[in-house]
Design a protein around this motif. Structure first.
Motif, PDB file in Angstrom:
ATOM      1  N   CYS A  57       0.924  -1.289  -0.072  1.00  0.00           N
ATOM      2  CA  CYS A  57       0.060   0.078  -0.021  1.00  0.00           C
ATOM      3  C   CYS A  57       0.913   1.153  -0.016  1.00  0.00           C
ATOM      4  CB  CYS A  57      -0.851  -0.163   1.277  1.00  0.00           C
ATOM      5  SG  CYS A  57      -2.042   1.419   1.297  1.00  0.00           S
ATOM      6  N   VAL A  58       1.756   1.190   0.893  1.00  0.00           N
ATOM      7  CA  VAL A  58       2.463   2.636   0.811  1.00  0.00           C
ATOM      8  C   VAL A  58       3.457   2.450  -0.436  1.00  0.00           C
ATOM      9  CG1 VAL A  58       4.593   3.533   2.068  1.00  0.00           C
ATOM     10  CG2 VAL A  58       3.021   2.340   3.416  1.00  0.00           C
ATOM     11  N   LEU A  59       4.139   1.746  -1.023  1.00  0.00           N
ATOM     12  CA  LEU A  59       4.734   1.578  -2.245  1.00  0.00           C
ATOM     13  C   LEU A  59       4.053   2.188  -3.212  1.00  0.00           C
ATOM     14  CD1 LEU A  59       7.347  -1.414  -1.926  1.00  0.00           C
ATOM     15  CD2 LEU A  59       7.809   1.338  -1.514  1.00  0.00           C
ATOM     16  N   LYS A  60       2.943   1.518  -3.289  1.00  0.00           N
ATOM     17  CA  LYS A  60       1.745   1.896  -4.430  1.00  0.00           C
ATOM     18  C   LYS A  60       1.298   3.251  -4.342  1.00  0.00           C
ATOM     19  CE  LYS A  60      -2.832   0.668  -6.445  1.00  0.00           C
ATOM     20  NZ  LYS A  60      -2.329  -0.293  -7.719  1.00  0.00           N
ATOM     21  N   ASN A  61       1.195   4.024  -3.140  1.00  0.00           N
ATOM     22  CA  ASN A  61       1.011   5.259  -2.922  1.00  0.00           C
ATOM     23  C   ASN A  61       2.290   6.235  -3.293  1.00  0.00           C
ATOM     24  OD1 ASN A  61      -1.818   5.945  -2.434  1.00  0.00           O
ATOM     25  ND2 ASN A  61      -1.552   4.119  -1.000  1.00  0.00           N
ATOM     26  N   VAL A  62       3.297   5.602  -3.146  1.00  0.00           N
ATOM     27  CA  VAL A  62       4.732   6.504  -3.506  1.00  0.00           C
ATOM     28  C   VAL A  62       4.391   6.735  -4.938  1.00  0.00           C
ATOM     29  CG1 VAL A  62       7.248   6.460  -4.133  1.00  0.00           C
ATOM     30  CG2 VAL A  62       6.253   5.745  -1.731  1.00  0.00           C
ATOM     31  N   GLU A  63       3.938   5.542  -5.853  1.00  0.00           N
ATOM     32  CA  GLU A  63       3.680   5.771  -7.279  1.00  0.00           C
ATOM     33  C   GLU A  63       2.658   6.440  -7.638  1.00  0.00           C
ATOM     34  OE1 GLU A  63       4.854   4.288 -11.121  1.00  0.00           O
ATOM     35  OE2 GLU A  63       5.879   4.128  -9.609  1.00  0.00           O
ATOM     36  N   ILE A  94       2.680  -1.222  14.164  1.00  0.00           N
ATOM     37  CA  ILE A  94       3.203  -1.203  12.994  1.00  0.00           C
ATOM     38  C   ILE A  94       4.276  -0.043  12.713  1.00  0.00           C
ATOM     39  CG2 ILE A  94       3.360  -1.111  10.344  1.00  0.00           C
ATOM     40  CD1 ILE A  94       0.360  -2.496  10.748  1.00  0.00           C
ATOM     41  N   ASN A  95       5.424  -0.341  12.509  1.00  0.00           N
ATOM     42  CA  ASN A  95       6.487   0.628  12.544  1.00  0.00           C
ATOM     43  C   ASN A  95       7.093   0.552  10.939  1.00  0.00           C
ATOM     44  OD1 ASN A  95       8.576   2.547  12.666  1.00  0.00           O
ATOM     45  ND2 ASN A  95       9.192   2.190  14.723  1.00  0.00           N
ATOM     46  N   TYR A  96       7.446   1.577  10.284  1.00  0.00           N
ATOM     47  CA  TYR A  96       8.104   1.326   9.210  1.00  0.00           C
ATOM     48  C   TYR A  96       9.092   2.517   8.920  1.00  0.00           C
ATOM     49  CZ  TYR A  96       4.971   4.905   7.383  1.00  0.00           C
ATOM     50  OH  TYR A  96       4.444   6.531   7.210  1.00  0.00           O
ATOM     51  N   LEU A  97       9.995   2.282   7.867  1.00  0.00           N
ATOM     52  CA  LEU A  97      11.078   3.192   7.466  1.00  0.00           C
ATOM     53  C   LEU A  97      11.016   3.122   5.779  1.00  0.00           C
ATOM     54  CD1 LEU A  97      13.361   5.171   7.559  1.00  0.00           C
ATOM     55  CD2 LEU A  97      14.910   3.381   7.428  1.00  0.00           C
ATOM     56  N   LEU A  98      10.615   4.245   5.377  1.00  0.00           N
ATOM     57  CA  LEU A  98      10.092   4.470   3.907  1.00  0.00           C
ATOM     58  C   LEU A  98      11.419   5.199   3.341  1.00  0.00           C
ATOM     59  CD1 LEU A  98       8.523   4.098   1.246  1.00  0.00           C
ATOM     60  CD2 LEU A  98       7.507   6.244   1.698  1.00  0.00           C
ATOM     61  N   LEU A 112       5.075  14.270   0.592  1.00  0.00           N
ATOM     62  CA  LEU A 112       4.796  12.911   0.096  1.00  0.00           C
ATOM     63  C   LEU A 112       4.380  11.878   1.411  1.00  0.00           C
ATOM     64  CD1 LEU A 112       5.201  10.774  -2.160  1.00  0.00           C
ATOM     65  CD2 LEU A 112       7.404  10.431  -1.438  1.00  0.00           C
ATOM     66  N   HIS A 113       5.053  12.116   2.240  1.00  0.00           N
ATOM     67  CA  HIS A 113       4.820  11.384   3.363  1.00  0.00           C
ATOM     68  C   HIS A 113       3.254  11.313   3.955  1.00  0.00           C
ATOM     69  CE1 HIS A 113       6.222   9.475   7.375  1.00  0.00           C
ATOM     70  NE2 HIS A 113       5.974   8.380   6.700  1.00  0.00           N
ATOM     71  N   ARG A 114       3.181  12.712   4.283  1.00  0.00           N
ATOM     72  CA  ARG A 114       1.832  13.073   4.546  1.00  0.00           C
ATOM     73  C   ARG A 114       0.594  12.479   3.764  1.00  0.00           C
ATOM     74  NH1 ARG A 114       3.981  17.752   5.801  1.00  0.00           N
ATOM     75  NH2 ARG A 114       3.290  19.034   4.233  1.00  0.00           N
ATOM     76  N   ASN A 115       0.785  12.698   2.392  1.00  0.00           N
ATOM     77  CA  ASN A 115      -0.290  12.241   1.687  1.00  0.00           C
ATOM     78  C   ASN A 115      -0.350  10.803   1.448  1.00  0.00           C
ATOM     79  OD1 ASN A 115      -0.748  14.756   0.453  1.00  0.00           O
ATOM     80  ND2 ASN A 115       0.674  14.736  -1.176  1.00  0.00           N
ATOM     81  N   GLY A 134       6.066   5.989  11.518  1.00  0.00           N
ATOM     82  CA  GLY A 134       6.711   5.601  10.318  1.00  0.00           C
ATOM     83  C   GLY A 134       7.486   6.944  10.039  1.00  0.00           C
ATOM     84  N   GLN A 135       8.629   6.649   9.223  1.00  0.00           N
ATOM     85  CA  GLN A 135       9.681   7.723   8.827  1.00  0.00           C
ATOM     86  C   GLN A 135       9.652   7.708   7.417  1.00  0.00           C
ATOM     87  OE1 GLN A 135      12.908   6.756  11.708  1.00  0.00           O
ATOM     88  NE2 GLN A 135      12.380   8.495  12.854  1.00  0.00           N
ATOM     89  N   ILE A 136      10.175   8.680   6.924  1.00  0.00           N
ATOM     90  CA  ILE A 136      10.663   8.894   5.654  1.00  0.00           C
ATOM     91  C   ILE A 136      12.028   9.348   5.467  1.00  0.00           C
ATOM     92  CG2 ILE A 136       9.747  11.000   5.169  1.00  0.00           C
ATOM     93  CD1 ILE A 136       9.031   9.839   2.089  1.00  0.00           C
ATOM     94  N   ALA A 137      12.911   8.480   4.789  1.00  0.00           N
ATOM     95  CA  ALA A 137      14.235   8.983   4.564  1.00  0.00           C
ATOM     96  C   ALA A 137      14.460   9.052   2.902  1.00  0.00           C
ATOM     97  CB  ALA A 137      15.274   8.087   5.011  1.00  0.00           C
ATOM     98  N   THR A 138      15.467   9.967   2.613  1.00  0.00           N
ATOM     99  CA  THR A 138      15.772  10.178   1.339  1.00  0.00           C
ATOM    100  C   THR A 138      17.429   9.448   0.942  1.00  0.00           C
ATOM    101  OG1 THR A 138      16.745  12.243   1.729  1.00  0.00           O
ATOM    102  CG2 THR A 138      14.401  12.018   0.805  1.00  0.00           C
TER     103      THR A 138
END
Length: 146
Positions: A57-63, A94-98, A112-115, A134-138
């Motif tokens: 779901c998260v990866l689909k929403n990145v796309e 649930i914890n994630y690192l994107l 992007l993360h908020r969306n 969750g966190q987002i990193a670049t």
């Protein structure tokens, strides 16, 4: 405004002791999974599938968001961990690192993360019943030298 309702389905059956296969409705995809009393070393069980659905779901929403915002990126990876309580049995956290490979500014990465957290079907469904952090990193693309 009329709400659009989408329908999803699967037909699953035991194919051998402890192993089941789900046939996804309207698709040629099949998913084999563990239905034994214990835990398989090779096949995903129901909890694994739930965590995988969250990651998908998260990866689909990145796309999805990349074309909606627009947001330029070269790839994304997500690591997800889930904590299961035993009494009653349920997913508690649930914890994630994107990690997104992009040269977009940090404010756009945060947008992007908020969306993603606002627009994800599986994300929002699970957020109603368990804690999600969750966190987002670049990762910045390597510069090309001439």
């Amino acid at each position: 405004m009329t709400q659009q309702i989408l329908t999803y389905g699967v037909t699953a059956s035991v194919t051998s002791p402890g192993i089941s296969t789900g046939n996804i409705s309207g698709k040629s995809a099949k998913v084999e999974f563990d239905t034994s009393a214990g835990q398989s070393d090779s096949l995903p069980g129901p909890a694994d599938l739930l965590v995988t659905a969250f990651a998908a779901c998260v990866l689909k929403n990145v796309e999805r968001m990349s074309s909606f915002m627009p947001f330029a990126y070269d790839g994304a990876t997500i690591e997800v961990t889930a904590e299961r309580e035993t009494n009653p049995p349920r997913m508690a956290r649930i914890n994630y690192l994107l990690t997104v490979n992009t040269d977009e500014p940090e404010r756009r990465v945060e947008l992007l993360h908020r969306n993603i957290s606002n627009q994800g079907t599986i994300y929002n469904t699970l957020a109603q019943v368990c804690e999600i952090t969750g966190q987002i990193a670049t990762e910045r693309p390597a510069s090309v030298s001439a």
